[in-house]
Each structure stands twice: as structure tokens, then as C-alpha cells.
Design a protein around this motif. Structure first.
Motif, PDB file in Angstrom:
ATOM      1  N   UNK A 137       1.157  -1.285  -0.051  1.00 23.12           N
ATOM      2  CA  UNK A 137      -0.130   0.284  -0.001  1.00 23.12           C
ATOM      3  C   UNK A 137       0.974   1.090  -0.221  1.00 23.12           C
ATOM      4  N   UNK A 138       2.138   1.185   0.653  1.00 22.22           N
ATOM      5  CA  UNK A 138       3.032   2.499   0.895  1.00 22.22           C
ATOM      6  C   UNK A 138       3.744   2.971  -0.258  1.00 22.22           C
ATOM      7  N   UNK A 139       3.910   1.943  -0.904  1.00 21.42           N
ATOM      8  CA  UNK A 139       4.283   1.869  -2.477  1.00 21.42           C
ATOM      9  C   UNK A 139       3.536   2.703  -3.799  1.00 21.42           C
ATOM     10  N   UNK A 140       2.379   2.354  -3.259  1.00 17.94           N
ATOM     11  CA  UNK A 140       1.127   2.868  -3.925  1.00 17.94           C
ATOM     12  C   UNK A 140       1.013   4.377  -4.049  1.00 17.94           C
TER      13      UNK A 140
ATOM     14  N   UNK B  71       3.420  11.937   0.603  1.00 22.60           N
ATOM     15  CA  UNK B  71       1.759  12.205   1.370  1.00 22.60           C
ATOM     16  C   UNK B  71       2.217  11.144   2.366  1.00 22.60           C
ATOM     17  N   UNK B  72       3.322  10.175   2.339  1.00 21.35           N
ATOM     18  CA  UNK B  72       3.633   9.486   3.557  1.00 21.35           C
ATOM     19  C   UNK B  72       4.065  10.404   4.639  1.00 21.35           C
ATOM     20  N   UNK B  73       4.758  10.809   4.268  1.00 17.08           N
ATOM     21  CA  UNK B  73       5.983  11.802   5.466  1.00 17.08           C
ATOM     22  C   UNK B  73       4.498  12.222   5.643  1.00 17.08           C
ATOM     23  N   UNK B  74       3.784  13.116   5.072  1.00 17.38           N
ATOM     24  CA  UNK B  74       2.304  13.498   6.336  1.00 17.38           C
ATOM     25  C   UNK B  74       1.815  13.314   6.716  1.00 17.38           C
ATOM     26  N   UNK B  75       1.174  12.132   6.373  1.00 19.36           N
ATOM     27  CA  UNK B  75       0.628  10.699   7.156  1.00 19.36           C
ATOM     28  C   UNK B  75       1.045  10.941   8.581  1.00 19.36           C
ATOM     29  N   UNK B  76       2.846  10.531   8.457  1.00 20.41           N
ATOM     30  CA  UNK B  76       3.782  10.098   9.860  1.00 20.41           C
ATOM     31  C   UNK B  76       3.373  11.726  10.272  1.00 20.41           C
TER      32      UNK B  76
ATOM     33  N   UNK C 292       0.135  19.267   7.816  1.00 20.14           N
ATOM     34  CA  UNK C 292       0.240  17.915   7.456  1.00 20.14           C
ATOM     35  C   UNK C 292      -0.784  17.172   6.733  1.00 20.14           C
ATOM     36  N   UNK C 293      -2.193  17.986   7.384  1.00 23.90           N
ATOM     37  CA  UNK C 293      -3.089  18.046   6.960  1.00 23.90           C
ATOM     38  C   UNK C 293      -3.881  19.005   5.623  1.00 23.90           C
TER      39      UNK C 293
ATOM     40  N   UNK D 134      -7.257  13.593   6.129  1.00 21.50           N
ATOM     41  CA  UNK D 134      -7.075  14.579   7.515  1.00 21.50           C
ATOM     42  C   UNK D 134      -7.132  13.795   8.845  1.00 21.50           C
ATOM     43  N   UNK D 135      -6.190  14.336   9.654  1.00 20.04           N
ATOM     44  CA  UNK D 135      -6.627  13.214  10.760  1.00 20.04           C
ATOM     45  C   UNK D 135      -6.699  14.257  11.733  1.00 20.04           C
TER      46      UNK D 135
END
Length: 87
Positions: A20-23, A28-33, A68-69, A80-81
Motif C-alpha cells: 500500500x505504501x509503495x502506491x 503523502x506518506x511523510x505528511x501522514x506520519x 500536514x493535513x 485528514x487527521x
């Protein structure tokens, strides 16, 4: 028919998470973290009587969460978190 608030989160295997992360684009992954870390910080500074330094730290965490959001919502609005969310 199930309600979304009744769903139980199920852990996924590491290989599936990596797939999933590779897609997903790296920013975006960095922003989610970053959003998850900032939300955790915001939850840490709760209470009616926060000191001046704690209030400043909470405001800093809220600004990091908002930044990040903004990136996450530009990719997909439902990413969004929220500070109080368990996901």
C-alpha cells in the motif's frame, strides 16, 4: 448493514502495508506520519490548566497538524487527521 463507528480496526501484515505504501507518493506518506505525530502531541497537552510553555507547545503541534493535513487533504479529503481520532 454496518455502521462505520462499530468497525474494529484489524492489523494488516507488513507486506500488505509495504505494498500500500509503495502506491502512495512519498510526500503523502511523510505528511501522514507528521500528522499522526502532531495529533499525538496535541492529545498530550490536554487539560484546563496548561502552563505558558505547554500552551505554546500545543499551538506548535496544532500548526504542524494543520500543515500536514493541508497536504493530505489536497491528495484526498478523507485523509485528514483529527487530534481526537483513534485512527
Amino acid at each position: 448493514m454496518t455502521a462505520s463507528h462499530l468497525l474494529v480496526p484489524v492489523p494488516i501484515p507488513d507486506r500488505v502495508a509495504a505494498l500500500i505504501g509503495s502506491c502512495i507518493p512519498p510526500h503523502i506518506l511523510e505528511a501522514e506520519f507528521d500528522a499522526e505525530c502532531a495529533a499525538r502531541e496535541v492529545r498530550r497537552f490536554r487539560g484546563p490548566r496548561l502552563g505558558v510553555e505547554d500552551q505554546a507547545d500545543r499551538e506548535q503541534a496544532l500548526s504542524e497538524l494543520a500543515r500536514a493535513n493541508k497536504v493530505l487533504a489536497a491528495h484526498h479529503p478523507r485523509l485528514a487527521v483529527r487530534p481526537g481520532s483513534s485512527w
